[in-house]
Enzyme design. Structure first.
Site, PDB file in Angstrom:
ATOM      1  N   ASN A 124       0.843  -1.180   0.000  1.00 10.40           N
ATOM      2  CA  ASN A 124       0.000   0.000   0.000  1.00 10.40           C
ATOM      3  C   ASN A 124       0.886   1.240   0.000  1.00 10.40           C
ATOM      4  O   ASN A 124       2.011   1.201   0.478  1.00 10.40           O
ATOM      5  CB  ASN A 124      -0.896  -0.010   1.243  1.00 10.40           C
ATOM      6  CG  ASN A 124      -1.917   1.102   1.214  1.00 10.40           C
ATOM      7  OD1 ASN A 124      -2.565   1.321   0.201  1.00 10.40           O
ATOM      8  ND2 ASN A 124      -2.059   1.797   2.326  1.00 10.40           N
TER       9      ASN A 124
ATOM     10  N   HIS B  74       0.779   5.322   1.232  1.00 13.19           N
ATOM     11  CA  HIS B  74       0.057   6.281   2.068  1.00 13.19           C
ATOM     12  C   HIS B  74       0.737   7.640   1.943  1.00 13.19           C
ATOM     13  O   HIS B  74       1.961   7.718   1.968  1.00 13.19           O
ATOM     14  CB  HIS B  74       0.057   5.817   3.522  1.00 13.19           C
ATOM     15  CG  HIS B  74      -0.761   6.679   4.417  1.00 13.19           C
ATOM     16  ND1 HIS B  74      -2.127   6.591   4.474  1.00 13.19           N
ATOM     17  CD2 HIS B  74      -0.403   7.663   5.267  1.00 13.19           C
ATOM     18  CE1 HIS B  74      -2.581   7.483   5.335  1.00 13.19           C
ATOM     19  NE2 HIS B  74      -1.544   8.152   5.825  1.00 13.19           N
TER      20      HIS B  74
ATOM     21  N   ASP C 231      -2.872   1.188   8.199  1.00 15.61           N
ATOM     22  CA  ASP C 231      -1.606   1.919   8.045  1.00 15.61           C
ATOM     23  C   ASP C 231      -0.578   1.521   9.103  1.00 15.61           C
ATOM     24  O   ASP C 231       0.249   2.331   9.519  1.00 15.61           O
ATOM     25  CB  ASP C 231      -1.841   3.441   8.091  1.00 15.61           C
ATOM     26  CG  ASP C 231      -2.734   3.927   6.974  1.00 15.61           C
ATOM     27  OD1 ASP C 231      -2.670   3.347   5.872  1.00 15.61           O
ATOM     28  OD2 ASP C 231      -3.496   4.885   7.189  1.00 15.61           O
TER      29      ASP C 231
ATOM     30  N   GLU D  14       5.574   9.763  -4.884  1.00 11.98           N
ATOM     31  CA  GLU D  14       4.890   8.471  -4.925  1.00 11.98           C
ATOM     32  C   GLU D  14       5.164   7.749  -6.243  1.00 11.98           C
ATOM     33  O   GLU D  14       5.359   6.528  -6.253  1.00 11.98           O
ATOM     34  CB  GLU D  14       3.376   8.663  -4.767  1.00 11.98           C
ATOM     35  CG  GLU D  14       2.948   9.070  -3.390  1.00 11.98           C
ATOM     36  CD  GLU D  14       1.461   9.351  -3.291  1.00 11.98           C
ATOM     37  OE1 GLU D  14       0.964   9.452  -2.154  1.00 11.98           O
ATOM     38  OE2 GLU D  14       0.789   9.474  -4.334  1.00 11.98           O
TER      39      GLU D  14
END
Length: 88
Positions: free
Chosen positions: A1, A3, A44, A73
């Site tokens: 993932n 974040h 998270d 990112e």
């Protein structure tokens, strides 16, 4: 993932999208960034693979900060995938 903050800062329930950036700005954070992490049973909370730091600049708003973080990112995520694929 992936974040949009430097976890564990501004992560967990309620911290998604522009809420993350506004929270950092409201807290007076000097920097923000993004985190690629494994997903676990929490929100998270999985082990961090990579992070990239982005300074919070005078005059920043959530949109400006988001744009700079998103640039990181785009580089960080492929690098993290490569590390995992290479079992590093």
């Amino acid at each position: 993932n992936i974040h949009p903050s430097l976890l564990p800062a501004f992560g967990g329930p309620g911290y998604y999208g522009d809420r993350v950036h506004r929270a950092g700005l409201d807290a007076g954070a000097a920097e923000s960034g993004c985190t690629v992490h494994y997903v676990d049973a929490g929100m998270d909370t999985g082990p961090i693979i990579l992070q990239a730091r982005v300074p919070v600049l005078p005059g920043d708003n959530a949109d400006l900060l988001h744009a700079r973080i998103q640039e990181q990112e785009h580089t960080l995520y492929p690098a993290a995938i490569k590390l995992v694929a290479d079992k590093k």
